[in-house]
Write a protein that holds these residues in place. Structure first.
Motif, mmCIF file in Angstrom:
data_model
loop_
_atom_site.group_PDB
_atom_site.id
_atom_site.type_symbol
_atom_site.label_atom_id
_atom_site.label_comp_id
_atom_site.label_asym_id
_atom_site.label_seq_id
_atom_site.Cartn_x
_atom_site.Cartn_y
_atom_site.Cartn_z
ATOM 1 N N UNK A 165 14.453 14.576 -8.222
ATOM 2 C CA UNK A 165 13.367 14.000 -9.068
ATOM 3 C C UNK A 165 13.643 12.639 -9.374
ATOM 4 N N UNK A 166 14.613 11.955 -8.355
ATOM 5 C CA UNK A 166 14.782 10.396 -8.906
ATOM 6 C C UNK A 166 13.856 9.537 -8.329
ATOM 7 N N UNK A 167 13.306 8.621 -8.998
ATOM 8 C CA UNK A 167 12.447 7.722 -8.898
ATOM 9 C C UNK A 167 12.430 6.359 -9.496
ATOM 10 N N UNK A 168 11.961 5.390 -8.863
ATOM 11 C CA UNK A 168 12.154 3.838 -9.561
ATOM 12 C C UNK A 168 10.532 3.268 -9.370
ATOM 13 N N UNK A 169 10.273 2.594 -10.369
ATOM 14 C CA UNK A 169 9.125 1.879 -10.399
ATOM 15 C C UNK A 169 9.156 0.743 -9.058
ATOM 16 N N UNK A 170 7.978 0.507 -8.532
ATOM 17 C CA UNK A 170 7.809 -0.465 -7.550
ATOM 18 C C UNK A 170 7.619 -1.779 -8.204
ATOM 19 N N UNK A 171 7.136 -1.832 -9.457
ATOM 20 C CA UNK A 171 6.909 -3.140 -10.047
ATOM 21 C C UNK A 171 7.968 -4.159 -10.145
ATOM 22 N N UNK A 172 7.539 -5.424 -9.372
ATOM 23 C CA UNK A 172 8.527 -6.518 -9.575
ATOM 24 C C UNK A 172 9.794 -6.294 -8.635
ATOM 25 N N UNK A 173 9.849 -5.231 -7.597
ATOM 26 C CA UNK A 173 10.885 -5.037 -6.831
ATOM 27 C C UNK A 173 10.322 -5.054 -5.413
ATOM 28 N N UNK A 174 11.415 -6.080 -4.557
ATOM 29 C CA UNK A 174 11.211 -6.268 -3.333
ATOM 30 C C UNK A 174 11.167 -4.913 -2.374
ATOM 31 N N UNK A 175 10.504 -5.047 -1.168
ATOM 32 C CA UNK A 175 10.748 -3.807 -0.188
ATOM 33 C C UNK A 175 11.781 -3.652 0.026
ATOM 34 N N UNK A 210 14.647 -3.797 -1.450
ATOM 35 C CA UNK A 210 15.259 -3.249 -2.538
ATOM 36 C C UNK A 210 14.800 -1.756 -2.997
ATOM 37 N N UNK A 211 13.448 -1.532 -3.033
ATOM 38 C CA UNK A 211 12.723 -0.360 -3.114
ATOM 39 C C UNK A 211 13.206 0.467 -2.191
ATOM 40 N N UNK A 212 12.924 0.167 -0.789
ATOM 41 C CA UNK A 212 13.479 0.925 0.108
ATOM 42 C C UNK A 212 14.961 1.609 -0.021
ATOM 43 N N UNK A 213 15.837 0.653 -0.301
ATOM 44 C CA UNK A 213 17.262 1.261 -0.544
ATOM 45 C C UNK A 213 17.314 2.027 -1.751
ATOM 46 N N UNK A 214 16.396 2.018 -2.771
ATOM 47 C CA UNK A 214 16.501 2.872 -4.153
ATOM 48 C C UNK A 214 15.770 4.206 -3.826
ATOM 49 N N UNK A 215 14.831 3.992 -2.999
ATOM 50 C CA UNK A 215 13.826 5.235 -2.488
ATOM 51 C C UNK A 215 14.127 5.996 -1.152
#
Length: 226
Positions: free
Chosen positions: A71-81, A83-88
């Motif tokens: 259930x881990x999730x991060x918002x994509x707001x103001x996040x580069x692709x 960084x979002x890829x790494x955290x998702x």
């Protein structure tokens, strides 16, 4: 069943944890994350682990589980692709690949989002990344993999999001959400329904591997612990 829970301190994770601890057939819930849940229960075990990209130091604590609720999730707001890829994508697959080796008979449930794009071609960054993550999970050799794509979720039982913007949103929407859920029961879920539906797919499976809000709502309504 023994359940491994990632993201237990988030809004969805808190709801899932609550339903797990109320499940008569849930022997153990082991929450793993960077911070403890702050809750005490005889069937809850906290494992604090700082590096969610590497599990070599806690491998022995991840063996012999029947289900994983991610259930881990991060918002994509103001996040580069990247960084979002790494955290998702990267973070999710680091855990999932480890668990597929240790617990191949496990059911793995991943909380994605309504609008995730399985074709990985969407013009919207988060939809592509979520779709890529879903596809990679579905290819892993678990007993079962289920992708949950909830839309709007009404938090119940005093549960609150850790994200400030979401807390403000849900505070403003609190009087409206019950009305929306009554008008659109297939599209507005509750934290209880999500948790109950996750337990239902472990107990009985589901006809689909990718479950939209209406599917989750139906599973949540039909969930009856033994």
């Amino acid at each position: 069943m023994k359940v491994l829970l990632f993201g237990a301190t988030g809004m969805v994770g808190q709801g899932v944890l609550r339903e797990c601890l109320q499940g008569a057939d849930v022997e153990l819930v082991q929450a793993i994350g960077r911070t403890p849940t702050g809750q005490r229960h005889p069937r809850l075990r906290d494992v604090v682990h700082a590096d969610l990209f590497n599990y070599a130091s806690v491998t022995a604590q991840l063996d012999d589980f029947d289900a994983c609720f991610f259930c881990v999730g991060v918002t994509s707001s103001r996040v580069s692709e990247p960084d979002y890829t790494r955290l998702t994508y990267d973070m999710t697959l680091a855990a999932a690949k480890t668990l597929a080796t240790l617990n191949p008979r496990m059911v793995f449930v991943y909380v994605s989002g309504a609008g995730a794009d399985s074709s990985e071609t969407s013009a919207t960054m988060w939809e592509r990344v979520r779709g890529r993550t879903e596809n990679a999970l579905l290819a892993l050799p678990f007993r079962g993999v289920y992708i949950f794509r909830p839309g709007m979720i009404q938090p119940l039982d005093g549960i609150k999001s850790k994200t400030t913007a979401y807390r403000i949103f849900y505070s403003l929407m609190k009087p409206v959400l019950p009305l929306l859920r009554a008008a659109m029961p297939k599209h507005v879920l509750t934290t209880r329904q999500v948790g109950q539906a996750m337990l239902a797919v472990v107990r009985n499976g589901a006809r689909k591997r990718v479950l939209e809000s209406a599917d989750i709502a139906a599973l949540g309504r039909s969930a009856t612990p033994p």
